[in-house]
Design a protein around this motif. Sequence first.
Motif, PDB file in Angstrom:
ATOM      1  N   GLN A  35     -12.904  30.854  48.620  1.00 25.48           N
ATOM      2  CA  GLN A  35     -13.022  32.253  49.008  1.00 25.48           C
ATOM      3  C   GLN A  35     -14.059  32.376  50.114  1.00 25.48           C
ATOM      4  N   ARG A  36     -14.029  33.486  50.798  1.00 32.46           N
ATOM      5  CA  ARG A  36     -15.037  33.770  51.803  1.00 32.46           C
ATOM      6  C   ARG A  36     -16.382  33.973  51.106  1.00 32.46           C
ATOM      7  N   LEU A  37     -17.463  33.619  51.766  1.00 33.17           N
ATOM      8  CA  LEU A  37     -18.796  33.663  51.160  1.00 33.17           C
ATOM      9  C   LEU A  37     -19.121  35.040  50.590  1.00 33.17           C
ATOM     10  N   LEU A  88     -19.583  36.081  46.287  1.00 34.85           N
ATOM     11  CA  LEU A  88     -20.853  36.456  45.663  1.00 34.85           C
ATOM     12  C   LEU A  88     -20.703  37.748  44.861  1.00 34.85           C
ATOM     13  N   PRO A  89     -21.343  37.821  43.690  1.00 31.19           N
ATOM     14  CA  PRO A  89     -21.360  39.080  42.952  1.00 31.19           C
ATOM     15  C   PRO A  89     -21.998  40.178  43.815  1.00 31.19           C
ATOM     16  N   ARG A 104     -24.404  42.321  43.590  1.00 31.54           N
ATOM     17  CA  ARG A 104     -25.869  42.402  43.735  1.00 31.54           C
ATOM     18  C   ARG A 104     -26.396  41.261  44.610  1.00 31.54           C
ATOM     19  N   HIS A 105     -25.785  40.076  44.531  1.00 35.14           N
ATOM     20  CA  HIS A 105     -26.206  38.965  45.384  1.00 35.14           C
ATOM     21  C   HIS A 105     -25.738  39.173  46.817  1.00 35.14           C
ATOM     22  N   ARG A 106     -24.561  39.736  46.976  1.00 36.62           N
ATOM     23  CA  ARG A 106     -24.051  40.055  48.311  1.00 36.62           C
ATOM     24  C   ARG A 106     -24.998  41.038  48.991  1.00 36.62           C
ATOM     25  N   ALA A 107     -25.433  42.063  48.266  1.00 39.70           N
ATOM     26  CA  ALA A 107     -26.359  43.051  48.828  1.00 39.70           C
ATOM     27  C   ALA A 107     -27.688  42.402  49.199  1.00 39.70           C
ATOM     28  N   ARG A 108     -28.171  41.491  48.357  1.00 35.12           N
ATOM     29  CA  ARG A 108     -29.425  40.793  48.634  1.00 35.12           C
ATOM     30  C   ARG A 108     -29.300  39.971  49.921  1.00 35.12           C
ATOM     31  N   LEU A 109     -28.192  39.263  50.061  1.00 34.82           N
ATOM     32  CA  LEU A 109     -27.982  38.464  51.262  1.00 34.82           C
ATOM     33  C   LEU A 109     -27.865  39.360  52.501  1.00 34.82           C
ATOM     34  N   MET A 110     -27.085  40.418  52.402  1.00 29.98           N
ATOM     35  CA  MET A 110     -26.868  41.286  53.562  1.00 29.98           C
ATOM     36  C   MET A 110     -28.143  42.021  53.986  1.00 29.98           C
ATOM     37  N   ALA A 111     -29.104  42.159  53.092  1.00 28.96           N
ATOM     38  CA  ALA A 111     -30.392  42.767  53.465  1.00 28.96           C
ATOM     39  C   ALA A 111     -31.140  41.882  54.469  1.00 28.96           C
ATOM     40  N   LEU A 112     -30.751  40.615  54.561  1.00 30.06           N
ATOM     41  CA  LEU A 112     -31.389  39.669  55.481  1.00 30.06           C
ATOM     42  C   LEU A 112     -30.609  39.488  56.787  1.00 30.06           C
ATOM     43  N   ALA A 113     -29.507  40.197  56.926  1.00 23.30           N
ATOM     44  CA  ALA A 113     -28.610  40.005  58.081  1.00 23.30           C
ATOM     45  C   ALA A 113     -29.059  40.803  59.299  1.00 23.30           C
ATOM     46  N   ARG A 114     -28.705  40.263  60.459  1.00 20.54           N
ATOM     47  CA  ARG A 114     -28.816  41.030  61.707  1.00 20.54           C
ATOM     48  C   ARG A 114     -27.533  40.783  62.508  1.00 20.54           C
ATOM     49  N   GLU A 115     -27.106  41.784  63.250  1.00 21.55           N
ATOM     50  CA  GLU A 115     -25.871  41.666  64.021  1.00 21.55           C
ATOM     51  C   GLU A 115     -26.136  40.958  65.338  1.00 21.55           C
ATOM     52  N   VAL A 116     -25.219  40.044  65.688  1.00 21.10           N
ATOM     53  CA  VAL A 116     -25.300  39.320  66.961  1.00 21.10           C
ATOM     54  C   VAL A 116     -23.897  39.224  67.559  1.00 21.10           C
ATOM     55  N   SER A 117     -23.846  38.866  68.824  1.00 20.98           N
ATOM     56  CA  SER A 117     -22.550  38.610  69.464  1.00 20.98           C
ATOM     57  C   SER A 117     -22.697  37.433  70.422  1.00 20.98           C
ATOM     58  N   PHE A 118     -21.567  36.745  70.641  1.00 21.13           N
ATOM     59  CA  PHE A 118     -21.515  35.594  71.532  1.00 21.13           C
ATOM     60  C   PHE A 118     -20.310  35.761  72.452  1.00 21.13           C
ATOM     61  N   CYS A 164     -33.640  32.545  41.297  1.00 20.49           N
ATOM     62  CA  CYS A 164     -32.800  31.383  40.994  1.00 20.49           C
ATOM     63  C   CYS A 164     -31.334  31.742  40.788  1.00 20.49           C
ATOM     64  N   ASP A 165     -31.029  32.900  40.183  1.00 19.60           N
ATOM     65  CA  ASP A 165     -29.618  33.256  39.984  1.00 19.60           C
ATOM     66  C   ASP A 165     -28.927  33.522  41.318  1.00 19.60           C
ATOM     67  N   PHE A 166     -29.637  34.143  42.254  1.00 19.25           N
ATOM     68  CA  PHE A 166     -29.110  34.345  43.601  1.00 19.25           C
ATOM     69  C   PHE A 166     -28.908  32.988  44.284  1.00 19.25           C
ATOM     70  N   GLY A 167     -29.918  32.121  44.194  1.00 21.09           N
ATOM     71  CA  GLY A 167     -29.843  30.807  44.822  1.00 21.09           C
ATOM     72  C   GLY A 167     -28.689  29.979  44.289  1.00 21.09           C
ATOM     73  N   TYR A 168     -28.502  30.011  42.967  1.00 22.39           N
ATOM     74  CA  TYR A 168     -27.410  29.240  42.372  1.00 22.39           C
ATOM     75  C   TYR A 168     -26.053  29.761  42.850  1.00 22.39           C
ATOM     76  N   ALA A 169     -25.888  31.088  42.848  1.00 17.58           N
ATOM     77  CA  ALA A 169     -24.615  31.673  43.280  1.00 17.58           C
ATOM     78  C   ALA A 169     -24.332  31.342  44.746  1.00 17.58           C
ATOM     79  N   LEU A 170     -25.354  31.432  45.590  1.00 20.37           N
ATOM     80  CA  LEU A 170     -25.167  31.143  47.004  1.00 20.37           C
ATOM     81  C   LEU A 170     -24.865  29.658  47.216  1.00 20.37           C
TER      82      LEU A 170
END
Length: 148
Positions: A5-7, A11-12, A14-28, A114-120
């Motif tokens: 599946q796509r990353l 992810l559940p 709550r983990h998806r939200a945690r990861l996306m809180a660290l995202a920034r938009e870029v383009s190439f 750790c639960d976020f880390g394991y899922a990721l």
Amino acid sequence: MTAPQRLLMSLPPRHRARLMALAREVSFPQGTRIFEERGTADRFWIVRSGSVALDVRVRGEWPTRVSTIDPGDLLGWSWLFPPYTWDFGAEAFTPVRAWEFDGAAVRRQCDTECDFGYALLRSVAEILAYRVQTARTRLLDLYVPHAG
């Protein structure tokens, strides 16, 4: 091996939200070298639009495409494993928009939750296994003589 599946989808919420809180938009722009094989791997991306060609240099020649990363796909996993160097090169095949993540920041988040880390890690490992098998098959098709 079936395609993972796509990353973000694996992810559940709550983990998806945690990861996306660290995202920034870029383009190439099309033709941009996003990273080079054996370069420092300090980040990763989730492609939002466009396509990225993954490549590898075989016998020092021009890069040979081994896979294509499409919208929703993870681009880069080497940020997660020492020595943090890219196993492949990557080039924007078309104009690309993506979410970019700082590898060290995500690793810190994995260490403290750790639960976020394991899922990721589990999701990335599944994607990694599939991509390695795909790249291996592609290289065998290109470079191993076929009986005929």
